[in-house]
Design a protein around this motif. Structure first.
Motif, PDB file in Angstrom:
ATOM      1  N   GLU A  45       0.836  -1.204   0.000  1.00  0.00           N
ATOM      2  CA  GLU A  45       0.000   0.000   0.000  1.00  0.00           C
ATOM      3  C   GLU A  45       0.869   1.253   0.000  1.00  0.00           C
ATOM      4  O   GLU A  45       0.559   2.244  -0.667  1.00  0.00           O
ATOM      5  N   ASP A  46       1.980   1.211   0.735  1.00  0.00           N
ATOM      6  CA  ASP A  46       2.889   2.365   0.771  1.00  0.00           C
ATOM      7  C   ASP A  46       3.559   2.575  -0.581  1.00  0.00           C
ATOM      8  O   ASP A  46       3.745   3.702  -1.030  1.00  0.00           O
ATOM      9  N   LEU A  47       3.912   1.471  -1.247  1.00  0.00           N
ATOM     10  CA  LEU A  47       4.494   1.584  -2.587  1.00  0.00           C
ATOM     11  C   LEU A  47       3.491   2.184  -3.572  1.00  0.00           C
ATOM     12  O   LEU A  47       3.836   3.044  -4.387  1.00  0.00           O
ATOM     13  N   TYR A  48       2.243   1.731  -3.491  1.00  0.00           N
ATOM     14  CA  TYR A  48       1.208   2.274  -4.372  1.00  0.00           C
ATOM     15  C   TYR A  48       1.044   3.774  -4.160  1.00  0.00           C
ATOM     16  O   TYR A  48       0.921   4.546  -5.115  1.00  0.00           O
ATOM     17  N   LYS A  49       1.043   4.211  -2.903  1.00  0.00           N
ATOM     18  CA  LYS A  49       0.885   5.641  -2.598  1.00  0.00           C
ATOM     19  C   LYS A  49       2.045   6.451  -3.166  1.00  0.00           C
ATOM     20  O   LYS A  49       1.835   7.540  -3.710  1.00  0.00           O
ATOM     21  N   LEU A  50       3.254   5.917  -3.026  1.00  0.00           N
ATOM     22  CA  LEU A  50       4.408   6.625  -3.572  1.00  0.00           C
ATOM     23  C   LEU A  50       4.309   6.754  -5.086  1.00  0.00           C
ATOM     24  O   LEU A  50       4.566   7.818  -5.653  1.00  0.00           O
ATOM     25  N   ILE A  51       3.923   5.677  -5.743  1.00  0.00           N
ATOM     26  CA  ILE A  51       3.792   5.703  -7.202  1.00  0.00           C
ATOM     27  C   ILE A  51       2.714   6.686  -7.635  1.00  0.00           C
ATOM     28  O   ILE A  51       2.876   7.407  -8.619  1.00  0.00           O
ATOM     29  N   ASP A  52       1.634   6.762  -6.878  1.00  0.00           N
ATOM     30  CA  ASP A  52       0.561   7.700  -7.208  1.00  0.00           C
ATOM     31  C   ASP A  52       1.026   9.145  -7.165  1.00  0.00           C
ATOM     32  O   ASP A  52       0.475  10.000  -7.857  1.00  0.00           O
TER      33      ASP A  52
END
Length: 84
Positions: free
Chosen positions: A6-13
């Motif tokens: 979830e943290d990786l997804y947020k960073l990519i967003d």
């Protein structure tokens, strides 16, 4: 440190479109690297072959202009990775 997906997804967003492509390429590289290393373990277990080098292979070994060492390529192209 383990990163949650979830943290990786947020960073990519939060990345702009061009940087998302870079992030994708890097993640793809990490996946390919880990998958390819599995094959090297099997290769390292094999006995070396005793087949002599071909004339073409001998010519390539002797020619200084057709070979660039990893260190030379790294320096010349400004690469940030370690090459074998």
């Amino acid at each position: 440190m383990v990163a949650r997906k979830e943290d990786l997804y947020k960073l990519i967003d939060h990345l702009n479109e061009g940087d998302q492509k870079t992030a994708y390429d890097f993640l793809r590289y990490l996946i390919d690297r880990s998958e390819n290393n599995k094959g090297w373990d099997e290769i390292n277990k094999l006995e070396p072959d005793s087949e002599p080098l071909s004339n073409d292979e001998l010519r390539q070994l002797k020619a200084s202009t057709e070979f660039v060492s990893g260190e030379d390529a790294k320096r010349e192209f400004g690469l940030q990775i370690d090459l074998p």
